[in-house]
Design a protein around this motif. Sequence first.
Motif, PDB file in Angstrom:
ATOM      1  N   TYR A 318       0.824  -1.196   0.000  1.00  0.00           N
ATOM      2  CA  TYR A 318       0.000   0.000   0.000  1.00  0.00           C
ATOM      3  C   TYR A 318       0.867   1.259   0.000  1.00  0.00           C
ATOM      4  CZ  TYR A 318      -3.077   3.685   1.663  1.00  0.00           C
ATOM      5  OH  TYR A 318      -3.747   4.874   1.794  1.00  0.00           O
ATOM      6  N   CYS A 319       1.859   1.298   0.874  1.00  0.00           N
ATOM      7  CA  CYS A 319       2.734   2.481   0.932  1.00  0.00           C
ATOM      8  C   CYS A 319       3.543   2.635  -0.341  1.00  0.00           C
ATOM      9  CB  CYS A 319       3.660   2.390   2.145  1.00  0.00           C
ATOM     10  SG  CYS A 319       2.830   2.558   3.744  1.00  0.00           S
ATOM     11  N   LYS A 320       3.946   1.520  -0.925  1.00  0.00           N
ATOM     12  CA  LYS A 320       4.710   1.571  -2.175  1.00  0.00           C
ATOM     13  C   LYS A 320       3.849   2.143  -3.299  1.00  0.00           C
ATOM     14  CE  LYS A 320       7.337  -1.405  -5.324  1.00  0.00           C
ATOM     15  NZ  LYS A 320       7.791  -2.797  -5.592  1.00  0.00           N
ATOM     16  N   GLN A 321       2.606   1.726  -3.392  1.00  0.00           N
ATOM     17  CA  GLN A 321       1.710   2.253  -4.424  1.00  0.00           C
ATOM     18  C   GLN A 321       1.253   3.668  -4.101  1.00  0.00           C
ATOM     19  OE1 GLN A 321      -1.512  -0.172  -5.762  1.00  0.00           O
ATOM     20  NE2 GLN A 321      -0.237  -1.998  -6.078  1.00  0.00           N
ATOM     21  N   ASN A 322       1.124   3.971  -2.798  1.00  0.00           N
ATOM     22  CA  ASN A 322       0.837   5.327  -2.336  1.00  0.00           C
ATOM     23  C   ASN A 322      -0.360   5.941  -3.061  1.00  0.00           C
ATOM     24  OD1 ASN A 322       1.139   7.769  -0.987  1.00  0.00           O
ATOM     25  ND2 ASN A 322       2.825   8.482  -2.273  1.00  0.00           N
ATOM     26  N   PRO A 323      -1.544   5.338  -2.913  1.00  0.00           N
ATOM     27  CA  PRO A 323      -2.703   5.831  -3.678  1.00  0.00           C
ATOM     28  C   PRO A 323      -3.137   7.247  -3.326  1.00  0.00           C
ATOM     29  CG  PRO A 323      -3.374   4.212  -2.029  1.00  0.00           C
ATOM     30  CD  PRO A 323      -1.881   4.163  -2.082  1.00  0.00           C
ATOM     31  N   LYS A 324      -2.772   7.728  -2.149  1.00  0.00           N
ATOM     32  CA  LYS A 324      -3.148   9.089  -1.767  1.00  0.00           C
ATOM     33  C   LYS A 324      -2.077  10.122  -2.126  1.00  0.00           C
ATOM     34  CE  LYS A 324      -6.360   7.833   1.902  1.00  0.00           C
ATOM     35  NZ  LYS A 324      -6.825   8.101   3.305  1.00  0.00           N
ATOM     36  N   GLY A 325      -0.955   9.654  -2.684  1.00  0.00           N
ATOM     37  CA  GLY A 325       0.067  10.565  -3.195  1.00  0.00           C
ATOM     38  C   GLY A 325       0.825  11.330  -2.126  1.00  0.00           C
ATOM     39  N   PHE A 326       1.036  10.740  -0.962  1.00  0.00           N
ATOM     40  CA  PHE A 326       1.767  11.434   0.098  1.00  0.00           C
ATOM     41  C   PHE A 326       3.264  11.477  -0.214  1.00  0.00           C
ATOM     42  CE2 PHE A 326      -1.892  10.077   2.866  1.00  0.00           C
ATOM     43  CZ  PHE A 326      -2.375  11.357   3.073  1.00  0.00           C
ATOM     44  N   GLN A 327       3.865  12.625   0.010  1.00  0.00           N
ATOM     45  CA  GLN A 327       5.282  12.788  -0.254  1.00  0.00           C
ATOM     46  C   GLN A 327       6.100  11.883   0.667  1.00  0.00           C
ATOM     47  OE1 GLN A 327       6.548  16.842  -0.203  1.00  0.00           O
ATOM     48  NE2 GLN A 327       8.691  16.385  -0.647  1.00  0.00           N
ATOM     49  N   GLY A 328       7.096  11.216   0.091  1.00  0.00           N
ATOM     50  CA  GLY A 328       8.019  10.396   0.863  1.00  0.00           C
ATOM     51  C   GLY A 328       7.718   8.921   0.850  1.00  0.00           C
ATOM     52  N   TYR A 329       6.452   8.536   0.669  1.00  0.00           N
ATOM     53  CA  TYR A 329       6.097   7.118   0.666  1.00  0.00           C
ATOM     54  C   TYR A 329       6.817   6.395  -0.475  1.00  0.00           C
ATOM     55  CZ  TYR A 329       2.049   7.480   3.891  1.00  0.00           C
ATOM     56  OH  TYR A 329       1.222   7.645   4.967  1.00  0.00           O
ATOM     57  N   GLY A 330       7.152   5.125  -0.255  1.00  0.00           N
ATOM     58  CA  GLY A 330       7.770   4.335  -1.301  1.00  0.00           C
ATOM     59  C   GLY A 330       8.297   3.030  -0.756  1.00  0.00           C
ATOM     60  N   GLU A 331       9.014   2.290  -1.590  1.00  0.00           N
ATOM     61  CA  GLU A 331       9.482   0.968  -1.195  1.00  0.00           C
ATOM     62  C   GLU A 331      10.518   1.035  -0.080  1.00  0.00           C
ATOM     63  OE1 GLU A 331      11.224  -0.989  -4.495  1.00  0.00           O
ATOM     64  OE2 GLU A 331      12.781   0.536  -4.826  1.00  0.00           O
ATOM     65  N   ASN A 332      11.147   2.187   0.114  1.00  0.00           N
ATOM     66  CA  ASN A 332      12.113   2.344   1.203  1.00  0.00           C
ATOM     67  C   ASN A 332      11.567   3.151   2.372  1.00  0.00           C
ATOM     68  OD1 ASN A 332      14.038   0.969  -0.303  1.00  0.00           O
ATOM     69  ND2 ASN A 332      14.843   2.843  -1.217  1.00  0.00           N
ATOM     70  N   CYS A 333      10.344   3.607   2.264  1.00  0.00           N
ATOM     71  CA  CYS A 333       9.764   4.455   3.305  1.00  0.00           C
ATOM     72  C   CYS A 333       8.298   4.063   3.489  1.00  0.00           C
ATOM     73  CB  CYS A 333       9.885   5.933   2.931  1.00  0.00           C
ATOM     74  SG  CYS A 333       9.492   7.073   4.273  1.00  0.00           S
ATOM     75  N   TRP A 334       8.085   3.151   4.421  1.00  0.00           N
ATOM     76  CA  TRP A 334       6.759   2.580   4.584  1.00  0.00           C
ATOM     77  C   TRP A 334       6.526   2.225   6.050  1.00  0.00           C
ATOM     78  CZ3 TRP A 334       6.082  -2.587   6.213  1.00  0.00           C
ATOM     79  CH2 TRP A 334       7.239  -3.375   6.230  1.00  0.00           C
ATOM     80  N   GLY A 335       5.278   1.961   6.395  1.00  0.00           N
ATOM     81  CA  GLY A 335       4.946   1.504   7.732  1.00  0.00           C
ATOM     82  C   GLY A 335       3.872   2.343   8.396  1.00  0.00           C
ATOM     83  N   LEU A 336       2.661   1.801   8.451  1.00  0.00           N
ATOM     84  CA  LEU A 336       1.534   2.477   9.080  1.00  0.00           C
ATOM     85  C   LEU A 336       1.106   1.698  10.317  1.00  0.00           C
ATOM     86  CD1 LEU A 336      -0.653   3.247   5.911  1.00  0.00           C
ATOM     87  CD2 LEU A 336       1.239   4.572   6.865  1.00  0.00           C
ATOM     88  N   THR A 337       1.103   2.369  11.452  1.00  0.00           N
ATOM     89  CA  THR A 337       0.639   1.767  12.697  1.00  0.00           C
ATOM     90  C   THR A 337       0.222   2.878  13.645  1.00  0.00           C
ATOM     91  OG1 THR A 337       1.150   0.072  14.361  1.00  0.00           O
ATOM     92  CG2 THR A 337       2.891   1.670  13.870  1.00  0.00           C
TER      93      THR A 337
END
Length: 454
Positions: A318-337
Motif C-alpha cells: 500500500y505504501c509503495k503504491q501510495n494511492p493518496k500521493g503522500f510525499q516520501g512514501y515508497g518501497e524504502n519508506c513505509w509503515g503504518l501503525t
Amino acid sequence: MIRIFLPLITLLILLSGCSDKKNEQNETPKPETRPLTFASDEAFLDFIQQAHINYMWDGAEKTSGLAPERMHIDGNYPENDADVITTGGSGFGIAGLVVGIERGFIPRTDGVARLHRIVDYLAKADRFHGIWPHWIHGPTGKVKPFGLKDNGGDLVESAFLMQGLLCVREYFKDGSENEKQLATKIDGLWREMEWNWYLNGKDVLYWHWSPEYGWEMNFPLEGYNECLITYILAASSPTHPISASAYHNGWARGGAIRSSAVAYGLPLILKHNGAEEYGGPLFWAHYSYIGLNPKGLKDQYADYWEVNTNQARINYNYCKQNPKGFQGYGENCWGLTASYSVNGYSAHMPVKNDLGVITPTAALSSFPYTPEESMKALKHFYVELGDSIWGKYGFYDAFSIQDNWYPQRYLAIDQLTIAPMIENHRSGLLWNLFMGAPEIQKGLQNLGFEFLNN
C-alpha cells in the motif's frame, strides 16, 4: 520544505559493509551517536537494537526500572507524565533486556539486578485480582487512571507485561542461585493473575475491571487485533485458567473471525476489527508475537505466520503504491501503525486511516515477516532521514515528510518492540524462550493449536 540527504558516498559505505577500526574491534558505538560506518549489516542491527533497548535501560523510570509511557528527546516528559509507567510497553522492554543481556549490551549481573528491582516493584504495585493497571505512578506503585473509568486492572497490558516476564523466567530458571530466585519471583506473579475473573461470568474475556466502576468499561476481547496473547496466557495459567470455549466463542466469535477479504493479491484470512478490507495498524502483528512464535502456529481459523506476513506485505504494498500521493512514501519508506500523528495520537492503517504519517516501528518490528523490505526501510530511515528522526533512544516515534513534521518524541509501546522483533528475526531467542514454557505449550494444546515445539 528542506530534506537533508547525506552524501552518496556515505550511503555506499553503509550498504557495502565497510568497517572502521572501532567496529573491527567488535565494539558497539554509543547509541546516542549516529555513526555512518558499520562492519556489516549484523553490526548495524546490533547498534539499532542497543539504541532502542536503551529507552528501557538508561531511560527507565527511576524507582521501578520500568518504561516511561513517553519521552521527549531532551529527556523531559509532557506535562504531568514524568512519573508515568506503562505496563504493556514495559513488557516489551523487559523482553528487550533479555536481548541486551544475551548480546552483551548489558552486563549479565547488572541486568539481573535490574530485573530483580522490576519484579520486586511489580509485586508491591497496585493489582486488581492479580492484574496490573495500564498506567502506574512510578514513585508510589499506585494506579494512575488511563481514563475516567479505567482505574483498575488492564488485562491486555498485563498480558504484554507477563509475556516479557515469562521470557525472563525461562532465560534464567536454570542459572545461578540469584537467577533462579528471579525466576521463582516471576512464577509467583504469574500464578497470582486471576485470568478467569476477567470473564465477567461470561464466555469471553473483558479488557478492564475497576473496584470503583466494575465492568462499566464493557470491552470484550473479540478478534482479530493485538489481543491474541491475552487468550493464550489465560488458557495457559496454572492457577486461574479460562476454558477453551471462551477462546472459540469469544475471541473467534464462534468462527466468524474468518475473512474472505483479499488486498493487493494477499488474503487477510482473519477479520481485522474495524479494518476488514486492508488490515489494521501493524502493531497487531507485533504485540502478541514478542514471545508467541507465529511460525508453525495454526488453529482451525488461521495459519498465523501467513496472517502476519500478509498484513505486513499489504501495508508495504500500500505504501509503495501510495494511492493518496503522500510525499516520501515508497518501497524504502513505509509503515503504518498507531503512533503520534500530526493532530494527536492515531491508529494509522491502509486506506481507512492513512494520514501521511510513517512510523518507523511498523517496518522495523516487521523484520521477521518482511526482512528485505524492513532492511531497506531501516537504511533509508537511518542514512537519509536520520538527521531528522534519530535521537538518543533511536528513531523518534513518527514523522510526515508530507507535512514537514518531525517531532522529537518517543512512545514506549512503539519504541520497545523494535529490538525484540529484530531479535526474533535474527535468532528466534524470545520465541524459543516463551514457547519453551510448559504451561504455554499446554495452553496452546487446550485451545487446539498446532505449534513448533522447541
